[in-house]
Design a protein around this motif. Structure first.
Motif, PDB file in Angstrom:
ATOM      1  N   PRO A   1      -6.061   4.666   6.833  1.00  0.00           N
ATOM      2  CA  PRO A   1      -6.404   5.415   5.610  1.00  0.00           C
ATOM      3  C   PRO A   1      -7.906   5.301   5.350  1.00  0.00           C
ATOM      4  N   GLN A   2      -8.562   6.428   5.139  1.00  0.00           N
ATOM      5  CA  GLN A   2     -10.021   6.475   5.061  1.00  0.00           C
ATOM      6  C   GLN A   2     -10.640   5.534   4.044  1.00  0.00           C
ATOM      7  N   THR A   3     -10.022   5.346   2.905  1.00  0.00           N
ATOM      8  CA  THR A   3     -10.646   4.542   1.854  1.00  0.00           C
ATOM      9  C   THR A   3     -10.208   3.072   1.881  1.00  0.00           C
ATOM     10  N   TYR A   4      -9.408   2.683   2.865  1.00  0.00           N
ATOM     11  CA  TYR A   4      -8.921   1.301   2.955  1.00  0.00           C
ATOM     12  C   TYR A   4      -9.761   0.539   3.970  1.00  0.00           C
TER      13      TYR A   4
ATOM     14  N   ASN B   1     -10.660  -2.212   6.518  1.00  0.00           N
ATOM     15  CA  ASN B   1      -9.959  -3.137   7.429  1.00  0.00           C
ATOM     16  C   ASN B   1      -8.436  -3.036   7.322  1.00  0.00           C
ATOM     17  N   LYS B   2      -7.898  -1.846   7.113  1.00  0.00           N
ATOM     18  CA  LYS B   2      -6.451  -1.683   6.980  1.00  0.00           C
ATOM     19  C   LYS B   2      -5.972  -0.539   7.873  1.00  0.00           C
ATOM     20  N   VAL B   3      -4.765  -0.681   8.395  1.00  0.00           N
ATOM     21  CA  VAL B   3      -4.078   0.397   9.088  1.00  0.00           C
ATOM     22  C   VAL B   3      -2.632   0.426   8.604  1.00  0.00           C
ATOM     23  N   ILE B   4      -2.000   1.567   8.773  1.00  0.00           N
ATOM     24  CA  ILE B   4      -0.573   1.683   8.507  1.00  0.00           C
ATOM     25  C   ILE B   4       0.114   1.896   9.845  1.00  0.00           C
ATOM     26  N   ILE B   5       1.080   1.037  10.133  1.00  0.00           N
ATOM     27  CA  ILE B   5       1.831   1.080  11.381  1.00  0.00           C
ATOM     28  C   ILE B   5       3.206   1.649  11.077  1.00  0.00           C
ATOM     29  N   CYS B   6       3.542   2.779  11.687  1.00  0.00           N
ATOM     30  CA  CYS B   6       4.815   3.460  11.455  1.00  0.00           C
ATOM     31  C   CYS B   6       5.787   3.131  12.585  1.00  0.00           C
ATOM     32  N   THR B   7       7.095   3.103  12.271  1.00  0.00           N
ATOM     33  CA  THR B   7       8.091   2.724  13.278  1.00  0.00           C
ATOM     34  C   THR B   7       9.246   3.716  13.350  1.00  0.00           C
ATOM     35  N   ASN B   8      10.022   3.552  14.414  1.00  0.00           N
ATOM     36  CA  ASN B   8      11.218   4.374  14.611  1.00  0.00           C
ATOM     37  C   ASN B   8      12.339   3.987  13.652  1.00  0.00           C
ATOM     38  N   LYS B   9      12.213   2.890  12.947  1.00  0.00           N
ATOM     39  CA  LYS B   9      13.224   2.456  11.988  1.00  0.00           C
ATOM     40  C   LYS B   9      12.963   2.984  10.581  1.00  0.00           C
ATOM     41  N   GLY B  10      11.916   3.823  10.432  1.00  0.00           N
ATOM     42  CA  GLY B  10      11.617   4.379   9.125  1.00  0.00           C
ATOM     43  C   GLY B  10      10.809   3.464   8.234  1.00  0.00           C
ATOM     44  N   THR B  11      10.253   2.426   8.824  1.00  0.00           N
ATOM     45  CA  THR B  11       9.455   1.464   8.072  1.00  0.00           C
ATOM     46  C   THR B  11       7.985   1.633   8.437  1.00  0.00           C
ATOM     47  N   ALA B  12       7.121   1.539   7.438  1.00  0.00           N
ATOM     48  CA  ALA B  12       5.676   1.557   7.660  1.00  0.00           C
ATOM     49  C   ALA B  12       5.119   0.252   7.095  1.00  0.00           C
TER      50      ALA B  12
ATOM     51  N   SER C   1      14.069   6.930   7.630  1.00  0.00           N
ATOM     52  CA  SER C   1      14.176   7.787   8.805  1.00  0.00           C
ATOM     53  C   SER C   1      12.955   7.539   9.686  1.00  0.00           C
ATOM     54  N   GLU C   2      13.103   7.745  10.995  1.00  0.00           N
ATOM     55  CA  GLU C   2      11.985   7.511  11.919  1.00  0.00           C
ATOM     56  C   GLU C   2      10.754   8.286  11.476  1.00  0.00           C
ATOM     57  N   ILE C   3       9.605   7.605  11.474  1.00  0.00           N
ATOM     58  CA  ILE C   3       8.328   8.227  11.124  1.00  0.00           C
ATOM     59  C   ILE C   3       7.715   8.738  12.420  1.00  0.00           C
ATOM     60  N   THR C   4       7.543  10.051  12.516  1.00  0.00           N
ATOM     61  CA  THR C   4       7.054  10.648  13.761  1.00  0.00           C
ATOM     62  C   THR C   4       5.555  10.913  13.736  1.00  0.00           C
ATOM     63  N   CYS C   5       4.971  11.075  12.545  1.00  0.00           N
ATOM     64  CA  CYS C   5       3.534  11.306  12.453  1.00  0.00           C
ATOM     65  C   CYS C   5       3.051  10.988  11.039  1.00  0.00           C
ATOM     66  N   ALA C   6       1.750  10.874  10.909  1.00  0.00           N
ATOM     67  CA  ALA C   6       1.131  10.642   9.603  1.00  0.00           C
ATOM     68  C   ALA C   6      -0.240  11.308   9.619  1.00  0.00           C
ATOM     69  N   ALA C   7      -0.688  11.768   8.465  1.00  0.00           N
ATOM     70  CA  ALA C   7      -1.991  12.431   8.375  1.00  0.00           C
ATOM     71  C   ALA C   7      -2.653  12.101   7.047  1.00  0.00           C
ATOM     72  N   GLN C   8      -3.967  12.033   7.092  1.00  0.00           N
ATOM     73  CA  GLN C   8      -4.761  11.788   5.894  1.00  0.00           C
ATOM     74  C   GLN C   8      -4.827  13.063   5.071  1.00  0.00           C
TER      75      GLN C   8
ATOM     76  N   GLY D   1      -6.477  15.404   1.885  1.00  0.00           N
ATOM     77  CA  GLY D   1      -7.807  15.614   1.324  1.00  0.00           C
ATOM     78  C   GLY D   1      -7.994  14.875   0.010  1.00  0.00           C
ATOM     79  N   VAL D   2      -6.891  14.384  -0.552  1.00  0.00           N
ATOM     80  CA  VAL D   2      -6.916  13.643  -1.808  1.00  0.00           C
ATOM     81  C   VAL D   2      -7.087  12.150  -1.495  1.00  0.00           C
ATOM     82  N   VAL D   3      -7.920  11.460  -2.253  1.00  0.00           N
ATOM     83  CA  VAL D   3      -8.180  10.039  -2.032  1.00  0.00           C
ATOM     84  C   VAL D   3      -6.883   9.231  -2.133  1.00  0.00           C
ATOM     85  N   ASP D   4      -6.688   8.305  -1.202  1.00  0.00           N
ATOM     86  CA  ASP D   4      -5.549   7.381  -1.178  1.00  0.00           C
ATOM     87  C   ASP D   4      -4.187   8.058  -1.023  1.00  0.00           C
ATOM     88  N   VAL D   5      -4.147   9.235  -0.405  1.00  0.00           N
ATOM     89  CA  VAL D   5      -2.875   9.920  -0.180  1.00  0.00           C
ATOM     90  C   VAL D   5      -2.720  10.232   1.303  1.00  0.00           C
ATOM     91  N   LEU D   6      -1.581   9.810   1.881  1.00  0.00           N
ATOM     92  CA  LEU D   6      -1.226  10.123   3.264  1.00  0.00           C
ATOM     93  C   LEU D   6       0.042  10.955   3.260  1.00  0.00           C
TER      94      LEU D   6
END
Length: 149
Positions: A93-96, A98-109, A127-134, A136-141
């Protein structure tokens, strides 16, 4: 300018623009598996996810900062292999810092600190998370789920 990366087998090549900076070998187990690595560069930090492991590297020194095994969620059936979460996507996430979000096939991030490799927060989408995108709004994925929600 942040680093870019690409991988094949157990090797990851690191670039800055068009200039090659070096190679990191994650581990030999990845080379013989039929699972692909998920990569995310955050400045000079490389986050690599494969199977249920997340490994963090410093691209300047090409050394491992740390690694974490993702926690096993609830048992979905009697097959033990299905119990382990598998990394499906990694996003910074652009405004975080030293942070990343790790998505899984178990529906957990998982929100993870890349400097300490500590899991800070867990999100459950069911549900399985297949993709994620930043956004244009701050702090929203935005997250894409296999069940189309």
């Amino acid at each position: 300018e942040p680093d870019d990366c690409c991988g094949s087998g157990s090797d990851i090549w690191i670039f800055r623009g068009a200039h090659f900076k070096g190679k990191i070998t994650v581990c030999k187990e990845v080379e013989n598996s039929n699972y692909s690595m998920k990569l995310c560069c955050v400045g000079e930090i490389l986050v690599c996810g494969y199977q249920n492991e997340v490994v963090v590297f410093d691209t300047q020194t090409k050394t491992e900062i740390g690694r974490v095994s993702l926690p096993v969620g609830q048992k979905t059936n009697s097959n033990e292999d299905d119990e382990l979460p598998r990394v499906t996507f990694i996003i910074h996430p652009q405004t975080y810092l030293n942070k990343v979000i790790i998505c899984t096939n178990k529906g957990t991030a998982f929100l993870m600190n890349t400097r300490t490799t500590q899991i800070l927060f867990t999100f459950d989408f069911g549900s399985e998370i297949t993709c994620a995108a930043q956004s244009g709004v701050v702090d929203v994925l935005g997250f894409g789920l296999l069940d189309k929600r």
